[in-house]
Motif scaffolding. Structure first.
Motif, PDB file in Angstrom:
ATOM      1  N   SER A  23       0.828  -1.205   0.000  1.00  0.00           N
ATOM      2  CA  SER A  23       0.000   0.000   0.000  1.00  0.00           C
ATOM      3  C   SER A  23       0.860   1.252   0.000  1.00  0.00           C
ATOM      4  O   SER A  23       0.651   2.163  -0.798  1.00  0.00           O
ATOM      5  CB  SER A  23      -0.897   0.015   1.238  1.00  0.00           C
ATOM      6  N   ARG A  50       6.429  -3.541  -7.782  1.00  0.00           N
ATOM      7  CA  ARG A  50       5.674  -4.795  -7.893  1.00  0.00           C
ATOM      8  C   ARG A  50       5.151  -4.951  -9.311  1.00  0.00           C
ATOM      9  O   ARG A  50       3.942  -4.897  -9.539  1.00  0.00           O
ATOM     10  CB  ARG A  50       4.484  -4.795  -6.925  1.00  0.00           C
ATOM     11  N   ALA A  53       1.587  -6.193 -10.739  1.00  0.00           N
ATOM     12  CA  ALA A  53       0.538  -6.125  -9.727  1.00  0.00           C
ATOM     13  C   ALA A  53      -0.500  -5.036  -9.998  1.00  0.00           C
ATOM     14  O   ALA A  53      -1.010  -4.406  -9.070  1.00  0.00           O
ATOM     15  CB  ALA A  53       1.160  -5.917  -8.358  1.00  0.00           C
ATOM     16  N   ARG A  55      -3.599  -5.167 -10.820  1.00  0.00           N
ATOM     17  CA  ARG A  55      -4.887  -5.372 -10.153  1.00  0.00           C
ATOM     18  C   ARG A  55      -4.798  -5.021  -8.682  1.00  0.00           C
ATOM     19  O   ARG A  55      -5.749  -4.539  -8.092  1.00  0.00           O
ATOM     20  CB  ARG A  55      -5.351  -6.815 -10.329  1.00  0.00           C
ATOM     21  N   GLY A  56      -3.674  -5.285  -8.124  1.00  0.00           N
ATOM     22  CA  GLY A  56      -3.490  -4.970  -6.711  1.00  0.00           C
ATOM     23  C   GLY A  56      -3.584  -3.455  -6.531  1.00  0.00           C
ATOM     24  O   GLY A  56      -4.127  -2.969  -5.544  1.00  0.00           O
ATOM     25  N   ARG A  59      -7.070  -2.403  -6.456  1.00  0.00           N
ATOM     26  CA  ARG A  59      -7.683  -2.683  -5.163  1.00  0.00           C
ATOM     27  C   ARG A  59      -7.344  -1.569  -4.176  1.00  0.00           C
ATOM     28  O   ARG A  59      -8.183  -1.124  -3.408  1.00  0.00           O
ATOM     29  CB  ARG A  59      -7.177  -4.019  -4.618  1.00  0.00           C
ATOM     30  N   GLU A  60      -6.118  -1.121  -4.223  1.00  0.00           N
ATOM     31  CA  GLU A  60      -5.690  -0.062  -3.319  1.00  0.00           C
ATOM     32  C   GLU A  60      -6.460   1.217  -3.614  1.00  0.00           C
ATOM     33  O   GLU A  60      -6.878   1.928  -2.710  1.00  0.00           O
ATOM     34  CB  GLU A  60      -4.195   0.200  -3.466  1.00  0.00           C
TER      35      GLU A  60
END
Length: 129
Positions: A23, A50, A53, A55-56, A59-60
């Motif tokens: 994050s 990363r 990442a 998609r991550g 999400r954040e």
DNA sequence: ATCAGGGCTGGCC
DNA sequence: TGGCCAGCCCTGA
């Protein structure tokens, strides 16, 4: 530059909840996006240390409202093809235009004008065979 | 140039 | 382990 290996150094015992190194790395990368410019989720992921990442990152971004203490220019993050995430497209388009970024709308799809001179660098693009 | 479908990856709960 | 997601890429029309 922009790249921060420091993000990696931030990793430690994650143990509890949210504000994990991932994050923080994402927030830092997003904060580094210059006003009037945009970056893709994939690029942010890359700058966050990363690669892949994306998609991550999404999400954040979706979790930002729950982190009012960490204001970020989330509207400068778009998809690789320049389109905006539907659920925030309207608001995002407004903010981008306010910064001088050209945003077109076709139906429900909003998308930022991608300069042919400075095409958004594709991350992890696979060679066509 | 645009759009839809399908397969795949990364991080998290 | 299983499933979700504000993604990405490729192919084909």
């Amino acid at each position: 530059m922009f790249l921060e290996s420091g993000a990696v150094a931030l990793r430690a015992k994650t143990k509890t909840t949210t504000p994990l190194p991932f994050s923080k790395a994402v927030w830092q990368a997003v904060r580094a996006i210059p006003r009037g410019q945009v970056r893709s989720y994939a690029q942010v992921a890359l700058y966050a240390g990363r690669p892949g990442a994306a998609r991550g990152v999404g999400r954040e971004m979706a979790a930002l409202p729950h982190q009012p203490d960490v204001p970020l220019p989330w509207w400068r993050v778009t998809r690789s093809d320049g389109t905006l995430a539907s659920q925030v497209a309207q608001e995002q388009a407004r903010r981008l235009r306010a910064e001088g970024v050209e945003v077109t709308q076709r139906g429900d799809t909003f998308r930022v004008k991608v300069s042919r001179e400075a095409p958004a660098p594709r991350v992890g693009a696979k060679r066509k065979r």
